[in-house]
Design a protein around this motif. Structure first.
Motif, short mmCIF file in Angstrom:
data_model
loop_
_atom_site.label_atom_id
_atom_site.label_comp_id
_atom_site.label_asym_id
_atom_site.label_seq_id
_atom_site.Cartn_x
_atom_site.Cartn_y
_atom_site.Cartn_z
N ILE A 3 1.49 -3.22 11.69
CA ILE A 3 2.23 -2.91 10.47
C ILE A 3 3.19 -1.77 10.78
CG2 ILE A 3 2.10 -2.08 8.08
CD1 ILE A 3 -0.83 -3.16 8.07
N LEU A 4 4.46 -1.98 10.48
CA LEU A 4 5.45 -0.93 10.67
C LEU A 4 5.83 -0.39 9.31
CD1 LEU A 4 7.36 0.58 12.67
CD2 LEU A 4 9.08 -1.15 12.09
N ARG A 5 5.73 0.93 9.19
CA ARG A 5 6.08 1.60 7.94
C ARG A 5 7.16 2.64 8.25
NH1 ARG A 5 1.37 4.37 4.42
NH2 ARG A 5 1.52 5.93 6.06
N VAL A 6 8.23 2.62 7.48
CA VAL A 6 9.33 3.58 7.64
C VAL A 6 9.50 4.31 6.31
CG1 VAL A 6 11.78 3.90 8.16
CG2 VAL A 6 10.46 2.14 9.38
N ASP A 7 9.43 5.62 6.38
CA ASP A 7 9.53 6.47 5.18
C ASP A 7 8.58 6.00 4.09
OD1 ASP A 7 11.38 8.13 6.40
OD2 ASP A 7 13.10 7.03 5.62
N ASN A 8 7.33 5.72 4.52
CA ASN A 8 6.23 5.33 3.64
C ASN A 8 6.40 3.97 2.98
OD1 ASN A 8 4.67 7.69 4.16
ND2 ASN A 8 6.07 8.81 2.84
#
Length: 122
Positions: free
Chosen positions: A77-82
């Motif tokens: 899972i990739l999360r960017v800026d939450n």
């Protein structure tokens, strides 16, 4: 500054870049994350491995809920800026560029040679 987090399935080591056959996607993610980690003025980059950093999964309700709903197949899972931007597969370099605003490209195998391509990297 972009916060980039990668939540990965249990790997044999922190990066998964080990053993007799290394997954190309893992190598690309390792290189990209190494670049982001070095650029602390641009990125807060973190990689979490279910084996070595299980608390990171438990402490993030959105990540934990997604895994509980869909199982481990949802990893990585990739999360960017939450915000979860990709799950179920590693992002391509083009996707990583799109998600982070940085420009990531795969270097050719003789990138270490500079302008000299004869007797390269021997």
């Amino acid at each position: 500054m972009k916060k980039v987090e990668l939540f990965e399935a249990a790997l044999c080591c922190n990066t998964g870049v080990c053993g007799p056959s290394v997954d190309k996607n893992l190598m690309l993610m390792t290189a990209a994350f190494n670049t982001m980690v070095k650029n602390t003025d641009t990125f807060d980059a973190y990689r979490y491995n279910l084996n070595s950093t299980p608390d990171a999964f438990a402490q993030n309700p959105d990540i934990l809920a997604l895994i509980q709903q869909e199982g481990n197949a949802v990893l990585p899972i990739l999360r960017v800026d939450n915000v979860i931007v990709k799950s179920g597969d590693y992002p391509t370099l083009a996707e990583l560029s799109e998600f982070t605003g940085a420009y990531f490209v795969e270097q050719s195998s003789n990138a270490c040679c500079g302008d000299n391509t004869t007797n390269c990297c021997e």
